[in-house]
Design a protein around this motif. Structure first.
Motif, short mmCIF file in Angstrom:
data_model
loop_
_atom_site.label_atom_id
_atom_site.label_comp_id
_atom_site.label_asym_id
_atom_site.label_seq_id
_atom_site.Cartn_x
_atom_site.Cartn_y
_atom_site.Cartn_z
N ASP A 280 10.28 43.61 1.31
CA ASP A 280 10.57 43.28 0.06
C ASP A 280 9.73 42.30 -0.43
O ASP A 280 9.85 41.91 -1.77
N GLY A 281 8.93 41.63 -0.07
CA GLY A 281 7.87 40.63 -0.52
C GLY A 281 8.56 39.32 -0.95
O GLY A 281 8.14 38.42 -1.55
N LYS A 282 10.00 39.08 -0.67
CA LYS A 282 10.86 38.04 -1.00
C LYS A 282 10.70 37.05 0.09
O LYS A 282 10.94 37.33 1.31
N LEU A 283 11.06 35.85 -0.23
CA LEU A 283 11.21 34.69 0.68
C LEU A 283 12.36 33.91 0.58
O LEU A 283 12.67 33.49 -0.58
N ASP A 284 13.23 33.99 1.52
CA ASP A 284 14.69 33.49 1.44
C ASP A 284 14.78 32.56 2.82
O ASP A 284 14.77 33.38 3.85
N VAL A 285 15.22 31.22 2.90
CA VAL A 285 15.19 30.50 4.05
C VAL A 285 16.45 31.05 4.90
O VAL A 285 16.49 30.88 6.27
N THR A 286 17.43 31.88 4.35
CA THR A 286 18.60 32.45 5.19
C THR A 286 18.18 33.75 5.69
O THR A 286 18.82 34.39 6.51
N LEU B 120 7.87 27.14 2.05
CA LEU B 120 9.38 26.99 2.24
C LEU B 120 9.40 25.55 3.09
O LEU B 120 8.54 25.18 3.75
N PHE B 121 10.70 25.08 2.77
CA PHE B 121 11.09 23.76 3.38
C PHE B 121 10.05 22.68 3.08
O PHE B 121 9.83 21.72 3.53
N GLY B 122 9.39 23.13 1.49
CA GLY B 122 8.44 21.71 1.27
C GLY B 122 7.09 21.97 1.91
O GLY B 122 6.29 20.86 1.69
N LEU B 123 6.71 23.03 2.62
CA LEU B 123 5.59 23.20 3.35
C LEU B 123 4.81 24.29 3.14
O LEU B 123 5.37 25.27 2.78
N HIS C 64 7.09 18.18 -3.09
CA HIS C 64 7.71 17.02 -2.96
C HIS C 64 9.08 17.17 -2.61
O HIS C 64 9.85 15.95 -3.04
N ALA C 65 9.49 17.92 -2.04
CA ALA C 65 10.85 18.12 -1.53
C ALA C 65 11.40 17.02 -0.76
O ALA C 65 10.73 16.62 0.16
N ALA D 173 1.66 29.38 -6.51
CA ALA D 173 1.19 28.15 -6.85
C ALA D 173 2.34 27.27 -7.39
O ALA D 173 2.24 26.01 -7.20
N SER D 174 3.13 28.04 -8.15
CA SER D 174 4.27 27.21 -8.90
C SER D 174 5.23 26.81 -7.95
O SER D 174 6.03 25.81 -7.89
N ALA D 175 5.40 27.80 -7.05
CA ALA D 175 6.53 27.59 -5.73
C ALA D 175 6.21 26.38 -4.90
O ALA D 175 6.85 25.47 -4.62
N HIS D 176 4.64 26.40 -4.57
CA HIS D 176 4.22 25.28 -3.98
C HIS D 176 4.34 23.85 -4.69
O HIS D 176 4.66 22.64 -4.05
N LYS D 177 4.19 23.93 -5.95
CA LYS D 177 4.14 22.68 -6.90
C LYS D 177 5.69 22.26 -7.02
O LYS D 177 5.84 20.95 -6.82
N SER D 178 6.58 23.15 -6.94
CA SER D 178 7.89 22.61 -7.11
C SER D 178 8.44 22.24 -5.83
O SER D 178 9.59 21.23 -5.82
N ARG D 179 8.06 22.79 -4.56
CA ARG D 179 8.54 22.38 -3.43
C ARG D 179 7.78 21.04 -2.60
O ARG D 179 8.16 20.56 -1.45
#
Length: 204
Positions: free
Chosen positions: A101-107, A147-150, A43-44, A35-41
């Motif tokens: 690992d449950g983590k998201l990283d664009v790279t 990710l990518f604001g989406l 308006h990317a 929820a917080s991740a979506h809110k912060s991204r």
């Protein structure tokens, strides 16, 4: 990975292993708050998205060689995926450690998607980000990642027995997609006939 149509897989054990590993990771560590991740991204800016896409491409361009992807821990998890209405995706190669690992990283995309070419070679078309649905409930999406604001697509059912409900996001970095860079399917991608030589060669 979409669930609309998946040609018969020859490696269901890998899918099951990925599912169990991902679920175990959820039990060991709390996922970041979607929820917080979506809110912060949400308006990317276009500049931010372009920078993330640049970073993703820089980190994954070496995987255009499928041999390099295999050496990095990516393994084929099924045959070529397509849909008669929307087009194709290709063959999915998943990295079990990144899924678990449950983590998201664009790279560090959890999955690479390769298009089988008439020559028999595999062409990298898209990268895919994958995350298990924390509550395993298709009717809730409070944990939807982005990710990518989406926001990710999903939650959706697993594609094989034992595979958990999940979210995913495709990014067509290496193959133009008329349906959109972040669409699931690409109308320009086509799977070979199930009995074709390319299918036999790459899907064992």
């Amino acid at each position: 990975m979409s669930h609309t149509h998946l040609r018969p897989t020859t490696r269901p054990a890998i899918l099951t292993a990925l599912a169990l590993a991902a679920l175990a990771a959820l039990a060991l560590a709390a996922l970041p708050s979607p929820a917080s991740a979506h809110k912060s991204r949400s308006h990317a800016s276009q500049r931010d998205r372009s920078e993330d896409l640049r970073r993703a491409r820089e980190a994954t361009r070496r995987f255009r060689d499928v041999k390099v992807a295999r050496e990095a821990g990516y393994r084929a998890i099924g045959e070529c995926t397509d849909d008669p209405k929307y087009g194709g995706m290709g063959i999915h190669y998943a990295n079990e450690e990144l899924v678990a690992d449950g983590k998201l990283d664009v790279t560090k995309p959890e999955i690479l998607v390769y298009e089988p070419m008439p020559s028999g070679k595999l062409r990298l078309g898209a990268i895919e980000y994958f995350q298990v649905d924390a509550d395993q409930n298709l009717h809730t999406d409070d944990d939807r990642p982005s990710l990518f604001g989406l926001p990710f697509d999903g939650p959706m059912l697993g594609h094989e027995p034992g595979m958990p409900m999940h979210y995913d996001l495709h990014v067509w970095l290496y193959r133009h997609n008329p349906a959109g860079r972040f669409a699931m399917y690409n109308p320009r991608v086509h799977c070979p006939d199930e009995g074709g030589a390319a299918s036999r060669r790459h899907h064992r």
